[in-house]
Write an enzyme that holds these catalytic residues in place. Structure first.
Site, PDB file in Angstrom:
ATOM      1  CD  GLN A 151      -3.299   0.206   0.342  1.00 61.51           C
ATOM      2  OE1 GLN A 151      -3.581  -0.953   0.537  1.00 61.51           O
ATOM      3  NE2 GLN A 151      -3.958   0.965  -0.519  1.00 61.51           N
ATOM      4  CE  LYS A 208      -5.663  -4.105   2.770  1.00 57.91           C
ATOM      5  NZ  LYS A 208      -5.919  -3.570   1.416  1.00 57.91           N
ATOM      6  CG  ASP A 225      -8.706  -5.804   1.046  1.00 59.06           C
ATOM      7  OD1 ASP A 225      -8.116  -5.161   0.165  1.00 59.06           O
ATOM      8  OD2 ASP A 225      -8.527  -7.033   1.208  1.00 59.06           O
TER       9      ASP A 225
END
Ligand code: NDP
Ligand code: 2IT
Length: 448
Positions: A111, A126, A166
């Site tokens: 990321q 995350k 996600d």
């Protein structure tokens, strides 16, 4: 030993039993070798690579909740705040039984570079939980999300860390998480993205990852003298990314002949019926067998051990949109044998390193997830901007910004690859272009 190799060994030693994290680091470090080795002593002295592979902060927490039968359940929650050099931590939450610290670290690490490529001011993070949303009632999902946020709230904020969705986290979960954050903190701020349109969400965020993937694929094909029009496309996954990638690819004139989920896949030579797929997956939350039952042209195949699913279908373009390491060397060989010309990753790290190398060696145009699926987080950053100015933009405005961002990403990854003598290696281009901005910001901010 070269500095790059030293740091890879260091990562393996310091992070035992985290193979996905090792894999993500290996891919990035291999790409950066040319950059680092030009100025190795400077980077070694700054310990820049050790710093970039070590999360700034890792939060592990207990998530207790009560199921509908009155049984107490306990899950493991994670938030990894990896790098804030260029902006507040930004990245999704994954709810899936396979989640562990190594998987969250691989996602958080990727990321950093992905967010940098968007050109927007967002750092890398995350999170997630080993909770399995499958088969749970709405009330169980709500109680679980409330418990998860009862710990997470103290670590996040609109200018600190902004989670989103996600795998297993979509609009419903974001709603429950947001409600609990607001109740505890008593502030109405853009602390999560992917919110509903009535409470600060952005138009086009739902579609953004899949649309962005297809915009980037179209840029790539255009640059090689062709386009998606008339092409046969294979998509894996049947979730948020897969659905909107399918929709946009078909709008651009391609025929998408497959989707898949964790138990099986659909082959539909007439082209996937997106409205039917949305009804099965977004509304009924059912299996793909329901899709096949409702559509004559569709074949349903049960996933069996050792079978290679959608990658055996003949296609021009493949878009893996389910999960990590879902496309291995055998799959890559099948795709090449069937004449695939481009593979662009909608999921995060869906292609193994061996499969990636095989595709590249066989002249398949290959764009990694960091670049190809960055449209989702980019549009999350646009949602943050709208929340900050307390305004909301039209669908067309957001969508056209997204198109511009994906075109810029394609340009910067191809230029970076060219600059370092690796023309057409978009993996190297993405890692190098993403790294440079973050490294410059880290150096400017001193040893922190
Ligand atoms: P969803 O939960 O909406 O969909 C995931 C899909 O992949 C489902 O069809 C699911 O099957 C399938 N799947 C998940 N895990 C597995 C597994 N272990 N084996 C086989 N199939 C599996 O998630 P998203 O569409 O949001 O995410 C898909 C990928 O895209 C992930 O890699 C994610 O990290 C990445 N991504 C997502 C972004 C976003 O904005 N949502 C942005 C950038 C990347 P089933 O229905 O049976 O569970
Ligand atoms: O992997 C990803 O980029 C996402 N799941 C989206 C993250 C976000 O903050 O929108």
């Amino acid at each position: 030993m070269s500095y790059v190799d030293e740091v890879y060994d260091y990562v393996v030693e310091k992070n035992p039993a985290q193979p996905e994290f090792h894999q993500a680091v290996k891919e990035v470090l291999e790409s950066l070798r040319v950059v680092i080795e030009k100025d190795e002593e400077k980077y070694r002295k700054e310990a820049l690579l050790e710093r970039i592979v070590t999360p700034e902060r890792q939060i592990l927490f207990r998530v207790p909740w009560v199921d509908d039968k009155g049984q107490v359940q306990v899950n493991n929650g994670f938030r990894v705040q990896f790098n804030s050099a260029i902006g507040p931590y930004k990245g999704g939450l994954r709810f899936h039984p396979s989640v562990n610290l190594g998987i969250i670290k691989f996602l958080g690490f990727e990321q950093i570079f992905k967010n940098s490529l968007t050109g927007l001011p967002i750092g890398g993070g995350k999170g997630g939980c080993d909770f399995d949303p499958k088969g749970k009632s709405d009330n169980e999902i709500m109680r679980f999300c409330q418990s998860f946020m009862t710990e997470l709230y103290r670590h996040i904020g609109a200018d600190t860390d902004v989670p989103a969705g996600d795998i297993g986290v979509g609009g419903r979960e974001i709603g429950y998480l947001y409600g609990q954050y607001k109740r505890i903190r008593d502030v109405y701020e853009g602390v999560l993205t992917g919110k509903g349109l009535t409470y600060g969400g952005s138009l086009a965020r739902t579609e953004a990852t899949g649309y962005g993937l297809v915009y980037l694929t179209e840029e790539l094909l255009k640059d090689h003298g062709t386009s998606l029009k008339g092409k046969t496309v294979v998509v894996s996954g049947a979730g948020n990314v897969a659905i909107y990638a399918t929709q946009k690819a078909q709008q651009l004139g391609a025929t998408v002949v497959s989707v898949s989920d964790s138990t099986g896949w659909i082959y539909d030579p007439e082209g996937i019926d997106v409205e039917l797929l949305r009804d099965v997956k977004e509304v009924k939350r059912a299996r793909l067998t329901e899709y096949a039952n409702a559509r004559k042209s569709a074949e349903y195949h049960e996933k069996k051990n050792g079978e290679h699913g959608v990658w055996n279908i003949k296609c021009d373009v493949a878009l893996p949109c389910a999960t990590q390491n879902e496309l291995d060397l055998e799959d890559a060989k099948a795709l090449v044998a069937n004449g695939v010309t481009a593979v662009c990753e909608g999921a995060n790290m869906p292609t193994t390193i061996e499969a990636t190398e095989y595709l590249q060696k066989n002249n398949v145009l290959f764009v990694c997830g960091k670049a190809a699926n960055a449209g989702g987080v980019a549009t999350s950053a646009l949602e943050m901007s709208q929340n900050s100015e307390r305004l909301s933009w039209t669908f067309e405005e957001v969508d056209s910004k997204l198109q511009g961002i994906m075109a810029n990403i394609y340009k910067s990854i191809s230029e970076a690859a060219k600059e370092y003598g690796m023309e057409g290696n978009y993996v190297a281009g993405a890692n190098i272009a993403g790294f440079k901005k973050v490294a410059t910001a880290m150096e400017a901010q001193g040893v922190v």
